[in-house]
Design a protein around this motif. Structure first.
Motif, PDB file in Angstrom:
ATOM      1  N   ASN A 167      18.440  -4.581   2.590  1.00 53.67           N
ATOM      2  CA  ASN A 167      18.645  -5.939   3.055  1.00 53.67           C
ATOM      3  C   ASN A 167      20.070  -6.362   2.725  1.00 53.67           C
ATOM      4  O   ASN A 167      20.421  -6.578   1.570  1.00 53.67           O
ATOM      5  CB  ASN A 167      17.654  -6.901   2.399  1.00 53.67           C
ATOM      6  CG  ASN A 167      17.798  -8.321   2.931  1.00 53.67           C
ATOM      7  OD1 ASN A 167      18.639  -8.592   3.784  1.00 53.67           O
ATOM      8  ND2 ASN A 167      16.980  -9.230   2.430  1.00 53.67           N
TER       9      ASN A 167
ATOM     10  N   ALA B 240      23.918 -11.195   8.943  1.00 52.43           N
ATOM     11  CA  ALA B 240      23.455 -11.165  10.341  1.00 52.43           C
ATOM     12  C   ALA B 240      24.580 -11.455  11.321  1.00 52.43           C
ATOM     13  O   ALA B 240      24.425 -11.239  12.528  1.00 52.43           O
ATOM     14  CB  ALA B 240      22.316 -12.174  10.534  1.00 52.43           C
TER      15      ALA B 240
ATOM     16  N   ARG C 282      28.721  -6.472  17.144  1.00 50.33           N
ATOM     17  CA  ARG C 282      28.167  -5.232  17.682  1.00 50.33           C
ATOM     18  C   ARG C 282      29.083  -4.043  17.374  1.00 50.33           C
ATOM     19  O   ARG C 282      28.603  -2.937  17.087  1.00 50.33           O
ATOM     20  CB  ARG C 282      27.953  -5.362  19.192  1.00 50.33           C
ATOM     21  CG  ARG C 282      27.204  -4.172  19.814  1.00 50.33           C
ATOM     22  CD  ARG C 282      25.865  -3.966  19.086  1.00 50.33           C
ATOM     23  NE  ARG C 282      25.213  -2.749  19.453  1.00 50.33           N
ATOM     24  CZ  ARG C 282      24.156  -2.662  20.262  1.00 50.33           C
ATOM     25  NH1 ARG C 282      23.633  -3.768  20.770  1.00 50.33           N
ATOM     26  NH2 ARG C 282      23.619  -1.507  20.533  1.00 50.33           N
TER      27      ARG C 282
ATOM     28  N   LEU D 252      28.415  -3.011  13.832  1.00 51.36           N
ATOM     29  CA  LEU D 252      27.143  -2.293  13.754  1.00 51.36           C
ATOM     30  C   LEU D 252      27.276  -0.881  14.323  1.00 51.36           C
ATOM     31  O   LEU D 252      26.734   0.081  13.765  1.00 51.36           O
ATOM     32  CB  LEU D 252      26.059  -3.068  14.495  1.00 51.36           C
ATOM     33  CG  LEU D 252      25.644  -4.400  13.860  1.00 51.36           C
ATOM     34  CD1 LEU D 252      24.768  -5.203  14.824  1.00 51.36           C
ATOM     35  CD2 LEU D 252      24.903  -4.159  12.548  1.00 51.36           C
TER      36      LEU D 252
ATOM     37  N   TRP E 169      18.882  -1.180  12.886  1.00 54.44           N
ATOM     38  CA  TRP E 169      19.210  -2.444  12.221  1.00 54.44           C
ATOM     39  C   TRP E 169      18.403  -3.577  12.828  1.00 54.44           C
ATOM     40  O   TRP E 169      17.942  -3.499  13.986  1.00 54.44           O
ATOM     41  CB  TRP E 169      20.709  -2.752  12.326  1.00 54.44           C
ATOM     42  CG  TRP E 169      21.239  -2.719  13.745  1.00 54.44           C
ATOM     43  CD1 TRP E 169      21.819  -1.665  14.389  1.00 54.44           C
ATOM     44  CD2 TRP E 169      21.204  -3.794  14.708  1.00 54.44           C
ATOM     45  NE1 TRP E 169      22.156  -1.990  15.677  1.00 54.44           N
ATOM     46  CE2 TRP E 169      21.792  -3.309  15.902  1.00 54.44           C
ATOM     47  CE3 TRP E 169      20.735  -5.111  14.676  1.00 54.44           C
ATOM     48  CZ2 TRP E 169      21.928  -4.103  17.042  1.00 54.44           C
ATOM     49  CZ3 TRP E 169      20.878  -5.892  15.811  1.00 54.44           C
ATOM     50  CH2 TRP E 169      21.464  -5.386  16.981  1.00 54.44           C
TER      51      TRP E 169
ATOM     52  N   LYS F  99      18.562  -7.965  12.822  1.00 60.33           N
ATOM     53  CA  LYS F  99      19.096  -9.259  12.389  1.00 60.33           C
ATOM     54  C   LYS F  99      17.948 -10.264  12.327  1.00 60.33           C
ATOM     55  O   LYS F  99      17.120 -10.329  13.241  1.00 60.33           O
ATOM     56  CB  LYS F  99      20.163  -9.758  13.356  1.00 60.33           C
ATOM     57  CG  LYS F  99      21.442  -8.930  13.376  1.00 60.33           C
ATOM     58  CD  LYS F  99      22.483  -9.555  14.313  1.00 60.33           C
ATOM     59  CE  LYS F  99      23.788  -8.756  14.288  1.00 60.33           C
ATOM     60  NZ  LYS F  99      24.838  -9.404  15.123  1.00 60.33           N
TER      61      LYS F  99
ATOM     62  N   LYS G  96      16.835 -13.885  12.642  1.00 65.96           N
ATOM     63  CA  LYS G  96      17.333 -15.116  13.258  1.00 65.96           C
ATOM     64  C   LYS G  96      16.873 -16.346  12.472  1.00 65.96           C
ATOM     65  O   LYS G  96      16.061 -16.264  11.549  1.00 65.96           O
ATOM     66  CB  LYS G  96      16.860 -15.186  14.713  1.00 65.96           C
ATOM     67  CG  LYS G  96      17.409 -14.024  15.561  1.00 65.96           C
ATOM     68  CD  LYS G  96      17.319 -14.288  17.039  1.00 65.96           C
ATOM     69  CE  LYS G  96      15.879 -14.277  17.537  1.00 65.96           C
ATOM     70  NZ  LYS G  96      15.798 -14.365  19.007  1.00 65.96           N
TER      71      LYS G  96
ATOM     72  N   TRP H  39      12.951 -11.370  14.774  1.00 63.05           N
ATOM     73  CA  TRP H  39      13.861 -10.226  14.751  1.00 63.05           C
ATOM     74  C   TRP H  39      14.738 -10.186  15.994  1.00 63.05           C
ATOM     75  O   TRP H  39      14.272 -10.450  17.105  1.00 63.05           O
ATOM     76  CB  TRP H  39      13.071  -8.916  14.692  1.00 63.05           C
ATOM     77  CG  TRP H  39      12.467  -8.610  13.345  1.00 63.05           C
ATOM     78  CD1 TRP H  39      12.221  -9.476  12.339  1.00 63.05           C
ATOM     79  CD2 TRP H  39      12.025  -7.324  12.907  1.00 63.05           C
ATOM     80  NE1 TRP H  39      11.657  -8.826  11.275  1.00 63.05           N
ATOM     81  CE2 TRP H  39      11.514  -7.497  11.593  1.00 63.05           C
ATOM     82  CE3 TRP H  39      11.995  -6.066  13.474  1.00 63.05           C
ATOM     83  CZ2 TRP H  39      10.993  -6.434  10.869  1.00 63.05           C
ATOM     84  CZ3 TRP H  39      11.478  -5.002  12.756  1.00 63.05           C
ATOM     85  CH2 TRP H  39      10.983  -5.190  11.449  1.00 63.05           C
ATOM     86  N   GLN H  40      15.996  -9.830  15.795  1.00 63.18           N
ATOM     87  CA  GLN H  40      16.875  -9.487  16.904  1.00 63.18           C
ATOM     88  C   GLN H  40      17.329  -8.051  16.691  1.00 63.18           C
ATOM     89  O   GLN H  40      18.082  -7.756  15.768  1.00 63.18           O
ATOM     90  CB  GLN H  40      18.097 -10.416  16.938  1.00 63.18           C
ATOM     91  CG  GLN H  40      19.100 -10.057  18.045  1.00 63.18           C
ATOM     92  CD  GLN H  40      20.391 -10.851  17.935  1.00 63.18           C
ATOM     93  OE1 GLN H  40      20.428 -11.900  17.275  1.00 63.18           O
ATOM     94  NE2 GLN H  40      21.445 -10.362  18.565  1.00 63.18           N
ATOM     95  N   SER H  41      16.806  -7.146  17.541  1.00 66.58           N
ATOM     96  CA  SER H  41      17.084  -5.726  17.325  1.00 66.58           C
ATOM     97  C   SER H  41      16.540  -4.902  18.466  1.00 66.58           C
ATOM     98  O   SER H  41      15.521  -5.264  19.071  1.00 66.58           O
ATOM     99  CB  SER H  41      16.416  -5.259  16.025  1.00 66.58           C
ATOM    100  OG  SER H  41      16.472  -3.854  15.908  1.00 66.58           O
TER     101      SER H  41
ATOM    102  N   ASP I 155      19.924 -12.742   7.304  1.00 66.34           N
ATOM    103  CA  ASP I 155      20.041 -11.404   6.722  1.00 66.34           C
ATOM    104  C   ASP I 155      20.080 -10.330   7.809  1.00 66.34           C
ATOM    105  O   ASP I 155      19.682 -10.572   8.957  1.00 66.34           O
ATOM    106  CB  ASP I 155      18.865 -11.111   5.782  1.00 66.34           C
ATOM    107  CG  ASP I 155      18.862 -12.007   4.548  1.00 66.34           C
ATOM    108  OD1 ASP I 155      19.896 -12.662   4.303  1.00 66.34           O
ATOM    109  OD2 ASP I 155      17.827 -12.057   3.859  1.00 66.34           O
ATOM    110  N   CYS I 156      20.541  -9.151   7.427  1.00 62.66           N
ATOM    111  CA  CYS I 156      20.555  -8.002   8.338  1.00 62.66           C
ATOM    112  C   CYS I 156      19.953  -6.816   7.612  1.00 62.66           C
ATOM    113  O   CYS I 156      20.381  -6.474   6.501  1.00 62.66           O
ATOM    114  CB  CYS I 156      21.981  -7.694   8.786  1.00 62.66           C
ATOM    115  SG  CYS I 156      22.074  -6.533  10.174  1.00 62.66           S
TER     116      CYS I 156
END
Length: 594
Positions: A332, A337, A341, A344, A361, A363, A365, A370-372, A396-397
């Motif tokens: 973590n 986040a 790109r 990443l 990975w 992110k 939100k 989740w954004q992934s 967090d990411c």
């Protein structure tokens, strides 16, 4: 060139101040820079203690002024003159001597100099190979001198501390017997014993154990050691370590004394007070949570295991790793986040270069979703489980590793360090120590097809694991301990085997037969039969320790004459060819490969 001819140096170039105004002085050093100002010549004269401005004025001494016109950078000179206050507005408060100057009435040019191969008054980047070729010039730079001064002070304080604790400094042989276990020995042919060879010591390990058997009880040495191995930034073919051994001790005795030593060094040499005792961490915990037995604990980001959750997810690579005996771990990266790109993608390519198949990975939100690219493969329940274990919050990411244990540990440990640097969590001047304990005694070497010692074959197993030595040797833990500073192992030691019976059992586990054991270690086995006391010790890498204390990137910056990563000395040209006559004296000849 001129000689001193009775001229005596009275002061160094870092001492003079306003209290010396009106005094006649003699200074000696090197020309750092020369400036002509309207007929008056100013020279910054440098020695190892600092810089003093000296002035050549034709109205004070015409012959010295005329001679000073020939001065160039790094000329070695002696000057005699009178200390005076610098004109108002011309002071330099950055220098200790910045409020005075010396009006010269005698100049002697002791030696000229070719144009330096690189500037000595700048901290700019200089090719390391160029620095090593002209090391005598590099050593004149204050930055290099500071590193060697620190090293000198550390050695002084090591001796002072250990002397006060009842240790005896003993020198052990440099020409010794070859007993290769691990790294390769440097071999030295014997002229008077044709066909036989000495080895340069990889460490004084066996000798210091013999000293304990000999009743010395507390020994130390600042020892030179040699290993003929592939090099990295923190390795040299010849290196220095603080080596010590103690009788009638257990692990905590050695560790506690070393914490006192390290605290003393940091207090006396850096003016920093360390908090003791240092943190302790088992080998298993370090591997499971940091992926390495040299964890940098200046920041968190510990691994979290989600292998059980991954078994039921829809992501094939996670599921396969979990079901095939591998692991799935997550880091973590708090508050990261906002990574772009490109950042990443760079992290993913970094992981692939280390042997990963990729780097997943997620992110988190603002609403906790989740954004992934992988979010569709996990149910809401699985996402909640992962988020809870990882302590994930909006902003967090998360980064995932899924593969066999050694691959995941190798990749995520390096990704963690890069994330820590990107987040600004690794601060200069921050020192975090941790002892790693309970190492495996043995590990399997795929290349050799046998068990080898994780540390060395004289390390004692834990008593509670002794019954496993023959039946399940890989589960045996050792009585070893390593001290790690900011992710770098600076010292390692153990409680030693002190009975012949146990030493022979360990040799057998290592597939060292009786004849081989007798040939290589017969003197030790015999010595153990004469009342050997329980004993243990440790060795600290002096080069690494000083490097970290001085905030340097490489141990080559705290060694006067280091080798390159190809084990070469660029200044002298070593190693080099020798004559056929020298080889013949040693009964040697070179066999060239086809």
């Amino acid at each position: 060139m001129e000689s001193l001819n009775g001229l005596k140096r009275t002061h160094d170039c870092g001492t003079l101040n306003e209290s010396y105004i009106g005094n006649d002085v003699v200074l000696m050093g090197w020309v750092l820079r020369r400036r002509d100002h309207g007929g008056v010549i100013f020279v910054d004269l440098r020695d190892r203690e600092g810089i003093t401005q000296v002035v050549f004025d034709p109205q004070i001494h015409e012959p010295s002024h005329e001679k000073a016109q020939r001065l160039r950078s790094e000329y070695c000179i002696a000057v005699k003159g009178r200390v005076r206050r610098r004109p108002e507005g011309m002071e330099n408060p950055k220098l200790k001597t910045g409020f005075i100057e010396v009006a010269v009435n005698e100049l002697r040019i002791l030696n000229t100099s070719k144009t330096p191969p690189f500037p000595l008054d700048e901290e700019g980047a200089v090719s390391e190979n160029l620095r090593l070729k002209y090391r005598y010039m590099d050593l004149r730079r204050p930055w290099m001198l500071e590193g060697l001064r620190l090293r000198h002070k550390v050695c002084q304080q090591m001796r002072s501390f250990l002397n006060n604790k009842g240790f005896i400094e003993v020198e052990t042989p440099i020409l010794t017997k070859s007993t290769p276990e691990g790294a390769r020995d440097y071999l030295v042919p014997s002229r008077v014993n044709p066909g036989n060879f000495y080895a340069l010591p990889q460490s004084p390990q066996l000798y210091k154990q013999i000293l304990m058997i000999g009743g010395i009880e507390r020994y130390y040495q600042i020892a030179r050691c040699f290993r003929d191995e592939d090099l990295r930034a923190d390795r040299q073919p010849e290196f220095t370590q603080l080596d010590l051994e103690m009788s009638f001790v257990e692990e905590e005795d050695v560790m506690g004394l070393m914490e006192g030593l390290i605290s003393h060094l940091f207090s006396d040499c850096l003016g920093l007070e360390l908090k003791t005792p240092f943190k302790r961490m088992t080998y298993d915990y370090a591997m499971d949570h940091y992926g390495t037995d040299r964890p940098d604990i200046r920041f968190n980001m510990e691994f979290v295991d989600i292998t059980d959750v991954a078994k039921g997810c829809g992501l094939k690579v996670f599921k396969q790793a979990a079901e095939s005996g591998g692991v799935v771990k997550v880091i973590n990266a708090k508050g990261m986040a906002g990574l772009s790109r490109k950042e990443l993608d760079d992290l993913t390519n970094f992981a692939i270069d280390l042997g990963a198949k990729g780097l997943a990975w997620v992110k988190i939100k603002d609403d906790g979703s989740w954004q992934s690219p992988i979010q569709k493969f996990f149910s809401d329940g699985e996402k909640a489980q992962i988020a809870e274990r990882a302590g994930a919050e909006p902003g967090d990411c998360l980064f995932f590793g899924a593969d066999q244990r050694d691959v995941v540990f190798k990749v995520l440990s390096e990704v963690r360090l890069r994330l820590g640097a990107m987040a600004g969590l690794i601060k200069d001047g921050q020192y975090s120590f941790v002892w790693i304990t309970d190492f495996p005694l043995l590990e399997y070497d795929e290349d050799e097809g046998r068990l080898t010692s994780m540390h060395h074959p004289f390390t004692s197993p834990k008593e509670e694991d002794l019954d496993l030595l023959e039946s399940d040797p890989l589960k045996v833990r050792s009585r070893a301990y390593d001290l790690v500073l900011n992710g770098v192992e600076i010292g390692g030691g153990s409680i030693r085997i002190h009975t012949k019976e146990l030493q022979e059992r360990l040799f057998k586990a290592l597939s060292i037969g009786e004849e081989e054991a007798r040939e290589k270690f017969g003197f030790l086995l015999e010595a153990l039969e004469y009342g050997a006391p329980p004993h243990g010790g440790i060795a600290f890498g002096l080069d690494r320790l000083v490097m970290l204390m001085g905030g340097r990137e490489s141990i080559r910056d705290v060694i006067a004459f280091p080798k390159t990563q190809k084990a070469q000395c660029l200044m002298t040209g070593a190693p080099s060819n020798v004559s056929m006559e020298q080889l013949a004296e040693l009964y040697l000849r070179i066999i060239k490969e086809a």
